[in-house]
Design an enzyme around this catalytic site. Structure first.
Site, PDB file in Angstrom:
ATOM      1  N   GLY A  11      26.605  32.511  41.276  1.00 19.54           N
ATOM      2  CA  GLY A  11      27.191  32.056  39.796  1.00 19.54           C
ATOM      3  C   GLY A  11      27.472  33.377  39.269  1.00 19.54           C
ATOM      4  N   CYS A  12      27.918  33.777  38.480  1.00 20.21           N
ATOM      5  CA  CYS A  12      28.768  34.526  37.525  1.00 20.21           C
ATOM      6  C   CYS A  12      28.367  35.649  37.947  1.00 20.21           C
ATOM      7  CB  CYS A  12      29.622  35.117  36.590  1.00 20.21           C
ATOM      8  SG  CYS A  12      30.326  36.290  35.727  1.00 20.21           S
ATOM      9  N   PHE A  13      28.995  37.196  38.639  1.00 22.46           N
ATOM     10  CA  PHE A  13      28.687  38.240  39.169  1.00 22.46           C
ATOM     11  C   PHE A  13      27.361  39.134  38.386  1.00 22.46           C
ATOM     12  CE2 PHE A  13      31.405  39.554  41.656  1.00 22.46           C
ATOM     13  CZ  PHE A  13      33.100  40.201  40.779  1.00 22.46           C
ATOM     14  N   TRP A  14      28.325  39.531  37.059  1.00 22.63           N
ATOM     15  CA  TRP A  14      28.156  39.929  36.318  1.00 22.63           C
ATOM     16  C   TRP A  14      26.773  39.847  35.687  1.00 22.63           C
ATOM     17  CZ3 TRP A  14      32.793  39.361  32.933  1.00 22.63           C
ATOM     18  CH2 TRP A  14      34.653  39.740  33.621  1.00 22.63           C
ATOM     19  N   THR A  16      24.101  37.870  36.778  1.00 25.40           N
ATOM     20  CA  THR A  16      23.246  38.222  37.967  1.00 25.40           C
ATOM     21  C   THR A  16      22.732  39.707  38.173  1.00 25.40           C
ATOM     22  OG1 THR A  16      23.978  36.017  38.925  1.00 25.40           O
ATOM     23  CG2 THR A  16      22.882  37.018  40.066  1.00 25.40           C
TER      24      THR A  16
END
Length: 181
Positions: A11-14, A16
């Site tokens: 999902g959103c890489f921030w 993760t």
């Protein structure tokens, strides 16, 4: 020390990236875009869902401290593995989930974890399991985003970061029960 790499789209890489940075044995993380069909995409281009890329975290780790199996089990704690192209409130193919490997020797471990995780769900897993075709780093302002912006958007619950800080590979059965919660 031999370093290893795995690429994880959650999902959103921030969020993760921030999650994996907490795990002992993870040496470095970098956010970027994996397995698309254009060269050197920008975030703005990937955001259109026209490039085929997934927001992905490159995780470099020390296999003497943390195993790939453990990292993958932690990955499954941070995603909804039955959701296609959606994690939290984020929707689109760029938010799909996936495990992208660069070493074919990792595939048996990846298959094992996927098979064991599948037993927890009635629906099939919607997580890609593919060799890494390509990867491009995201712009600098995306790197370590939640360190730079502690109150920034994140689809993951804050408690998950503390969980990752406390989690250890080779956990005892008591700790394994905690991991299952």
């Amino acid at each position: 020390m031999k370093e290893k790499d795995i690429y994880l789209a959650g999902g959103c890489f921030w969020g993760t990236e921030h999650f994996f940075k907490q795990i002992e044995g993870v040496l470095e993380t970098e956010v970027g875009f994996a397995n698309g069909h254009t060269e050197h995409p920008t975030y703005k281009e990937v955001y259109t869902d026209q490039t085929g890329f997934a927001e992905t975290v490159h995780v470099r780790y020390n296999p003497e401290v943390v195993s790939l199996e453990f990292l993958l089990r932690m990955f499954f704690k941070a995603i909804d593995p039955t959701s296609l192209n959606k994690q939290g409130h984020d929707e689109g193919t760029r938010y799909r989930t996936g495990v992208y490997y660069t070493d074919a020797a990792d595939l048996p471990v990846i298959r094992k974890v996927f098979a064991e995780e599948q037993k927890n769900y009635d629906s099939p897993l919607a997580v890609e399991k593919l060799p890494l075709e390509n990867y491009y780093s995201a712009e600098e302002y995306h790197q370590d985003y939640l360190d730079k912006n502690p109150t920034g958007y994140c689809h993951l619950p804050l408690s998950l970061f503390e969980f990752a800080r406390r989690a250890k590979d080779n956990v005892s059965s008591k700790e394994e029960n905690y991991l299952s919660e």
